[in-house]
Design a protein around this motif. Structure first.
Motif, short mmCIF file in Angstrom:
data_model
loop_
_atom_site.label_atom_id
_atom_site.label_comp_id
_atom_site.label_asym_id
_atom_site.label_seq_id
_atom_site.Cartn_x
_atom_site.Cartn_y
_atom_site.Cartn_z
N SER A 272 0.82 -1.20 0.00
CA SER A 272 0.00 0.00 0.00
C SER A 272 0.86 1.26 0.00
O SER A 272 0.50 2.26 -0.61
CB SER A 272 -0.93 0.01 1.22
N LEU B 218 -2.26 3.65 -2.12
CA LEU B 218 -3.68 3.34 -2.15
C LEU B 218 -4.41 3.99 -0.99
O LEU B 218 -3.91 4.04 0.12
CB LEU B 218 -3.88 1.82 -2.09
N SER C 17 -7.55 4.23 1.80
CA SER C 17 -8.18 3.23 2.66
C SER C 17 -9.39 2.61 1.97
O SER C 17 -9.62 1.39 2.07
CB SER C 17 -8.58 3.88 3.98
N ARG D 290 -9.86 2.26 -1.25
CA ARG D 290 -9.40 1.36 -2.32
C ARG D 290 -8.89 0.04 -1.75
O ARG D 290 -9.14 -1.03 -2.32
CB ARG D 290 -8.29 2.06 -3.10
N LYS D 291 -8.20 0.10 -0.62
CA LYS D 291 -7.69 -1.13 -0.01
C LYS D 291 -8.84 -2.03 0.44
O LYS D 291 -8.77 -3.26 0.30
CB LYS D 291 -6.79 -0.79 1.18
N LYS D 292 -9.90 -1.44 0.97
CA LYS D 292 -11.06 -2.24 1.37
C LYS D 292 -11.73 -2.88 0.16
O LYS D 292 -12.20 -4.03 0.24
CB LYS D 292 -12.04 -1.37 2.15
N LEU E 231 -1.07 -5.00 2.15
CA LEU E 231 -2.09 -3.96 2.32
C LEU E 231 -2.41 -3.70 3.78
O LEU E 231 -2.68 -2.56 4.18
CB LEU E 231 -3.37 -4.36 1.58
#
Length: 518
Positions: A71, A76, A78, A80-82, A213
């Protein structure tokens, strides 16, 4: 910058190495100190940062910050990571659904093609190998995939694995048209072997991405993925059976193949692009160290034993429930649902506890002791003076599922913590190699468990087989207690001599910022 490539570099004994990167992007002003750090190996000493992690210095003496992650490299958000996590979790669910699609109807259809008598042991073994060849392929595939991800990047591996799973499961819908028994077996073996390799690609690459991530929530992420896997394995037979009743042999495979292909396309547009992520030259050393570092070895054995135990239960629990209690197929399915539901519910809870409150190493012995107790009570043998009751068997299965889910959930962060203490930094190479090792150990257990378990059950019965399989579980729990006690004594001796914690213990203690946040 040549090629407009931005990477995060760190120093190794052999010089520079790009561990993570993003093509065509530039870091924000706050991250400029981590971008494209140049210099030679003798000008990049390791330094301690304010947050208690090990940082690196560039040739100009500017701290490089804590160890890099996926990440950090691609910047990225938060949200987008989810989204990536949800996509990868559903992708893992689809992979498990495709593995389980054969269970409700394929054995009966395959038996019809066997030219020998219906009770022929050789024919039954040949059909059984169609199922066991998949984890065998996963074992070899995971070890190989863990080495190539640092060279190719996880996205490419996930794409290839997803397309292979979708293609193989779709082709499987036409094997029923093969009349020759030998040709039928060869084609089935080949397709299931490729499916095992593709599954290993998906599982290992998913691990590599998610650990990067969410480096501070490895246990919770691993537990949640296990829960999604359990849902997929439980839902697969139900969906396949309904589609089989509605449209015959081919329909379940085509539908599941189409779903898997659509999920792969979604994954392609959700994941960021791969960059040049490294050379993968440390794979052999990482694999060796994962079995020589004490706590890493304990968790590796925990993963293997858990796989062996579940591998033993899978083919033998259903006949026991039918013979002992006269349960119907639907009732047996409900018992399996209790097991899968308990795993799905307890894995995220265990992961959350391991991330936030309790060192995973402290949870290893009690998890294995709970698994051992559940095995001993499941269909108790005569020497215990306990009568076989359905309610007791269900409670025993709940204990088995809790101990099992805790073991496989905490194995990933347990090994990762041990490798960190040994000096390894968070890099894609570390994550992918450990993902391959964990997947291989799990697959090895699923390969050995059914073979050994079925043989022992046929000789001495299901209750005593459980007691025998509880012995290695107890040994692993004892090993965890011994290693934990050895480290505690070592730290006590160090504190008596110096008045401070050992360096190994200090790495595990939360920093001031982390303590305040908690």
């Amino acid at each position: 910058m040549e090629g407009e490539e931005v990477g995060i570099r760190h120093q190794t004994d052999g010089g520079q190495k790009t561990t993570y990167g993003a093509t065509g992007s530039r870091p924000s002003s706050g991250d400029e100190r981590t971008a494209q750090i140049a210099g030679t190996s003798d000008s990049a000493p390791v330094a301690a940062t304010d947050d208690g992690t090990s940082g690196l210095k560039s040739a100009q003496g500017v701290p490089a910050g804590p160890s890099t992650s996926y990440s950090d490299a691609v910047g990225l958000s938060s949200r987008r990571k989810k989204a990536i996590f949800l996509c990868l979790a559903l992708n893992s669910t689809f992979v498990m659904i495709c593995i389980a699609v054969l269970l409700p109807f394929f054995p009966q259809q395959a038996a019809k093609k066997d030219p020998s008598d219906s009770g022929d042991v050789q024919g039954a073994s040949a059909i059984g190998f169609i199922f066991s060849i998949t984890p065998l392929a996963q074992f070899f595939g995971a070890l190989f995939v863990g080495r190539i991800i640092p060279k190719t990047g996880p996205k490419m591996v996930l794409m290839i694995g997803g397309v292979l799973v979708a293609g193989v499961i779709s082709l499987f819908g036409f094997v029923n048209d093969i009349d020759d028994w030998a040709d039928f077996l060869v084609i089935c073996y080949a397709l299931r072997f490729v499916q095992g390799i593709a599954g290993a690609m998906n599982i290992t690459a998913t691990f590599a991405v998610l650990v990067g991530l969410f480096p501070n929530n490895v246990s919770l992420v691993a537990g949640t993925i296990r829960a999604f896997n359990g849902v997929g394995f439980a839902a697969g037979p139900v969906m396949a059976g309904a589609l089989y009743d509605a449209g015959g042999f081919t329909l379940p495979f085509l539908v599941h193949g189409g779903i898997m292909f659509a999920g792969t396309i979604w994954l392609f547009f959700t994941l960021p692009g791969d960059a040049e992520v490294g050379t993968g030259k440390k794979g052999n050393k990482m694999f060796k160290d994962s079995f020589t570092i004490p706590w890493s070895f304990v968790w590796c054995m925990t993963m293997f034993i858990c796989g062996t135990t579940i591998g033993m239960l899978d083919p033998n629990l259903s006949p026991f429930l039918e013979d002992e209690f006269g349960l119907s197929a639907t009732e047996i399915g409900l018992v399996y649902l209790v097991f899968a539901g308990t795993v799905a519910a307890s894995a995220p809870v265990t992961g959350y506890l391991g991330d936030r409150y309790i060192n995973p190493n402290k949870l290893q012995p009690p998890s294995m002791l709970v698994l051992c107790l559940g095995l001993v009570l499941l269909g108790p043998w005569a020497e215990t003076n306990l009568t076989s009751k359905l309610w007791r068997s269900i409670i025993s299965l709940v204990l088995v599922s809790i101990g099992f889910s805790s073991g496989i959930t905490l194995a990933t962060p347990g090994i990762l913590n041990a490798m960190h203490k040994a000096g390894y930094e968070d890099t894609l190479e570390l994550h992918s190699n450990l993902g391959g090792t964990v997947t291989a150990l799990w697959a090895a257990g699923l390969t050995i468990g059914p073979t050994v378990g079925t043989t022992v059950v046929s000789a001495i019965g299901f209750p005593k087989t459980n007691a025998i399989f509880s012995i290695p579980v107890l040994c692993v729990a004892t090993l965890g207690l011994a290693v934990g006690a050895a480290y505690a004594l070592k730290d006590l001796y160090y504190r008596q001599r110096t008045g401070t914690y050992s360096l190994e213990r200090q790495r595990l203690l939360p920093s001031k910022d982390q303590s305040t946040a908690m």
